[in-house]
Enzyme design. Structure first.
Site, PDB file in Angstrom:
ATOM      1  NE  ARG A  33      19.971  -4.512  11.905  1.00 63.35           N
ATOM      2  CZ  ARG A  33      19.689  -5.185  10.803  1.00 63.35           C
ATOM      3  NH1 ARG A  33      19.961  -4.658   9.607  1.00 63.35           N
ATOM      4  NH2 ARG A  33      19.117  -6.349  10.858  1.00 63.35           N
ATOM      5  CD  GLU A  52      20.263  -1.479  17.227  1.00 63.36           C
ATOM      6  OE1 GLU A  52      20.582  -2.604  16.829  1.00 63.36           O
ATOM      7  OE2 GLU A  52      19.091  -1.105  17.343  1.00 63.36           O
ATOM      8  CB  SER A  85      18.528  -4.723  19.435  1.00 61.58           C
ATOM      9  OG  SER A  85      17.655  -5.563  18.774  1.00 61.58           O
TER      10      SER A  85
HETATM   11  P1  NAP Z   1      17.329 -13.393  15.765  1.00 60.88           P
HETATM   12  O1  NAP Z   1      16.227 -13.785  14.861  1.00 60.88           O
HETATM   13  O2  NAP Z   1      17.509 -14.019  17.096  1.00 60.88           O
HETATM   14  O3  NAP Z   1      18.685 -13.448  14.957  1.00 60.88           O
HETATM   15  C1  NAP Z   1      19.892 -13.210  15.591  1.00 60.88           C
HETATM   16  C2  NAP Z   1      20.969 -13.054  14.560  1.00 60.88           C
HETATM   17  O4  NAP Z   1      20.942 -14.137  13.633  1.00 60.88           O
HETATM   18  C3  NAP Z   1      20.840 -11.776  13.749  1.00 60.88           C
HETATM   19  O5  NAP Z   1      22.132 -11.269  13.592  1.00 60.88           O
HETATM   20  C4  NAP Z   1      20.292 -12.256  12.447  1.00 60.88           C
HETATM   21  O6  NAP Z   1      20.732 -11.490  11.354  1.00 60.88           O
HETATM   22  C5  NAP Z   1      20.919 -13.612  12.332  1.00 60.88           C
HETATM   23  N1  NAP Z   1      20.146 -14.462  11.407  1.00 60.88           N
HETATM   24  C6  NAP Z   1      19.095 -15.233  11.716  1.00 60.88           C
HETATM   25  N2  NAP Z   1      18.648 -15.879  10.612  1.00 60.88           N
HETATM   26  C7  NAP Z   1      19.421 -15.468   9.595  1.00 60.88           C
HETATM   27  C8  NAP Z   1      19.471 -15.764   8.214  1.00 60.88           C
HETATM   28  N3  NAP Z   1      18.618 -16.620   7.653  1.00 60.88           N
HETATM   29  N4  NAP Z   1      20.415 -15.175   7.450  1.00 60.88           N
HETATM   30  C9  NAP Z   1      21.278 -14.322   8.001  1.00 60.88           C
HETATM   31  N5  NAP Z   1      21.291 -13.989   9.289  1.00 60.88           N
HETATM   32  C10 NAP Z   1      20.386 -14.555  10.092  1.00 60.88           C
HETATM   33  O7  NAP Z   1      17.251 -11.831  15.949  1.00 60.88           O
HETATM   34  P2  NAP Z   1      16.314 -10.939  16.849  1.00 60.88           P
HETATM   35  O8  NAP Z   1      17.188 -10.220  17.773  1.00 60.88           O
HETATM   36  O9  NAP Z   1      15.130 -11.682  17.379  1.00 60.88           O
HETATM   37  O10 NAP Z   1      15.770  -9.915  15.784  1.00 60.88           O
HETATM   38  C11 NAP Z   1      14.895 -10.305  14.747  1.00 60.88           C
HETATM   39  C12 NAP Z   1      15.186  -9.440  13.549  1.00 60.88           C
HETATM   40  O11 NAP Z   1      14.989  -8.089  13.878  1.00 60.88           O
HETATM   41  C13 NAP Z   1      16.629  -9.583  13.081  1.00 60.88           C
HETATM   42  O12 NAP Z   1      16.615  -9.545  11.696  1.00 60.88           O
HETATM   43  C14 NAP Z   1      17.284  -8.365  13.672  1.00 60.88           C
HETATM   44  O13 NAP Z   1      18.402  -7.936  12.946  1.00 60.88           O
HETATM   45  C15 NAP Z   1      16.157  -7.369  13.572  1.00 60.88           C
HETATM   46  N6  NAP Z   1      16.323  -6.214  14.462  1.00 60.88           N
HETATM   47  C16 NAP Z   1      16.838  -5.070  13.909  1.00 60.88           C
HETATM   48  C17 NAP Z   1      17.034  -3.955  14.660  1.00 60.88           C
HETATM   49  C18 NAP Z   1      17.584  -2.722  14.013  1.00 60.88           C
HETATM   50  O14 NAP Z   1      17.573  -2.559  12.808  1.00 60.88           O
HETATM   51  N7  NAP Z   1      18.076  -1.814  14.782  1.00 60.88           N
HETATM   52  C19 NAP Z   1      16.709  -3.967  16.004  1.00 60.88           C
HETATM   53  C20 NAP Z   1      16.163  -5.132  16.541  1.00 60.88           C
HETATM   54  C21 NAP Z   1      16.008  -6.268  15.751  1.00 60.88           C
HETATM   55  P3  NAP Z   1      20.073 -10.091  10.903  1.00 60.88           P
HETATM   56  O15 NAP Z   1      20.287  -9.163  12.043  1.00 60.88           O
HETATM   57  O16 NAP Z   1      20.876  -9.739   9.706  1.00 60.88           O
HETATM   58  O17 NAP Z   1      18.660 -10.334  10.591  1.00 60.88           O
END
Ligand code: NAP
Length: 355
Positions: free
Chosen positions: A159, A340, A234
């Site tokens: 990010r 963020e 987020s």
């Molecule tokens: P989540 O699924 O509750 O996951 C929380 C954390 O666990 C994140 O840091 C996610 O990494 C990590 N994680 C879960 N499974 C993983 C795996 N197999 N390998 C590596 N890391 C893992 O997250 P959430 O908040 O509901 O969001 C869902 C997805 O949307 C996530 O990928 C999150 O990053 C993404 N998101 C991105 C943004 C952005 O780009 N600004 C904003 C909102 C949500 P990752 O973050 O690396 O996936």
């Protein structure tokens, strides 16, 4: 004076001194260059989905990115997709999935415009834009020229990128080129996504649909009928910490009873031996429940990581809630969360930072 709240998904914030809508690349460059020459502050506004505007508004020029255009061309085994910064991201993903081009299908349902995607290296459900970006075309405000940066020059991280970090205000993204795989298989690297697809064939289209459903259930798809989606997505970045901090957070959670017997804290390996933690999990286990309200700002009822405007919230209320969340996580688990969104009209880039 131009009211800005309607240009943000949070629907918070005062007016801008001036707003210029740029429908061509030339207009966008001129809008920024003129303001720079006058010494005015500039806010480059995309979809407003990752933006918090101060209650007093923004005392400067807002350059609204409204450039359009997508072109596809074959480059060896890949298809190069060049999209103008003002193209809506989700519509582009839908089109590329429909055309059988693999590489961005897990990034469906994300609000905002193409030009914002390289800035924080937007990613979700196992994919991030740096997996496919090959070039970023940008206006270099410092040197006064258009540059074409290769992916390797963008310094992408989790990010994070050159555009967010060192050169925060230096570049205005004009267009982004992605290299996608025609007929390629969808990315299935994320447990939650794989589980959501159980019993269905994994195609680009089913993966896109599953991602949108997951996001919708978390209030992370913009929807006038879902008050939990009136947010900036987020609010905090998932923290990447050293091993000691990760162990410390787990130990504190266990000692306080926030982590039950037989449970472990979610943690994921990050580059350089570091550990990525789940910010939403930390917030919940620090005792901040979903739906927690402060004035008209609240933690989303669907996802602890989103702060929402329940109607009539001020930026002041939102920041007070954000500070409360950050302080709870720091005090109970020893991890400092970083916001963020982009903040406009505040004295500092990060108005939550102390000092
Ligand atoms: P989540 O699924 O509750 O996951 C929380 C954390 O666990 C994140 O840091 C996610 O990494 C990590 N994680 C879960 N499974 C993983 C795996 N197999 N390998 C590596 N890391 C893992 O997250 P959430 O908040 O509901 O969001 C869902 C997805 O949307 C996530 O990928 C999150 O990053 C993404 N998101 C991105 C943004 C952005 O780009 N600004 C904003 C909102 C949500 P990752 O973050 O690396 O996936």
């Amino acid at each position: 004076m131009v009211p800005l709240e309607g240009f943000t998904t949070l629907r918070i914030g005062g007016p801008a001194r001036e707003l210029v809508e740029a429908t061509t690349e030339g207009d966008l460059i001129d809008a920024v260059r003129e303001a720079d020459e006058r010494g005015d502050r500039v806010l480059v506004l995309g979809g407003g989905s990752n933006l918090v505007v101060a209650d007093a508004g923004f005392d400067g020029r807002v350059a609204r990115v409204a450039t359009r255009g997508v072109s596809l061309s074959r480059e060896g085994e890949r298809v190069a997709v060049r999209a103008a910064a003002g193209e809506p991201w989700d519509a582009l993903v839908a089109r590329l999935v429909d055309e059988g081009l693999a590489g961005v299908e897990c990034l469906a349902g994300i609000p905002g415009l193409v030009g914002a995607t390289p800035v924080q290296n937007v990613g979700a459900y196992g994919q991030e834009v740096s997996d496919t970006i090959t070039r970023v075309r940008a206006w270099d405000r410092r040197d006064g020229r258009v540059v074409e940066l290769a992916a390797g020059q963008c310094d992408f991280g989790y990010r994070d990128s050159l555009f967010k970090r060192d050169a925060r205000d230096r570049y205005v993204v004009l267009a982004v080129t992605f290299a996608l795989r025609p007929g390629g298989a969808p990315a299935l690297r994320y447990g939650e996504l794989t589980r959501a697809l159980e019993g269905r064939d994994a195609t680009l289209a089913t993966v896109r649909d599953a991602v949108v459903s997951l996001r919708r259930a978390k209030g992370m798809v913009l929807d006038a009928g879902d008050p939990d989606s009136q947010s900036a997505g987020s609010f905090f970045v998932n923290p990447v910490v050293d091993e000691d901090t990760a162990r410390g957070a787990e130990a504190r959670a266990r000692a306080s009873g926030a982590l039950r017997e037989g449970e472990s804290m979610p943690r994921f390996a990050a580059p350089g031996g570091r550990v990525k933690l789940a910010a939403g999990w930390l917030i919940e286990r620090a005792g901040v429940a979903k739906g927690t309200r402060l004035g008209n700002a609240a933690v989303s009822q669907k996802h602890s990581l989103a702060l929402v405007n329940r109607g009539g919230a001020t930026a002041r209320e939102l920041l007070a809630l954000a500070a409360m969340v950050r302080d709870a996580v720091r005090a109970r688990l020893g991890v400092t969360l970083t916001p963020e969104p982009v903040f406009a009209g505040f004295d500092r880039d990060d108005p939550l930072a102390s000092g």
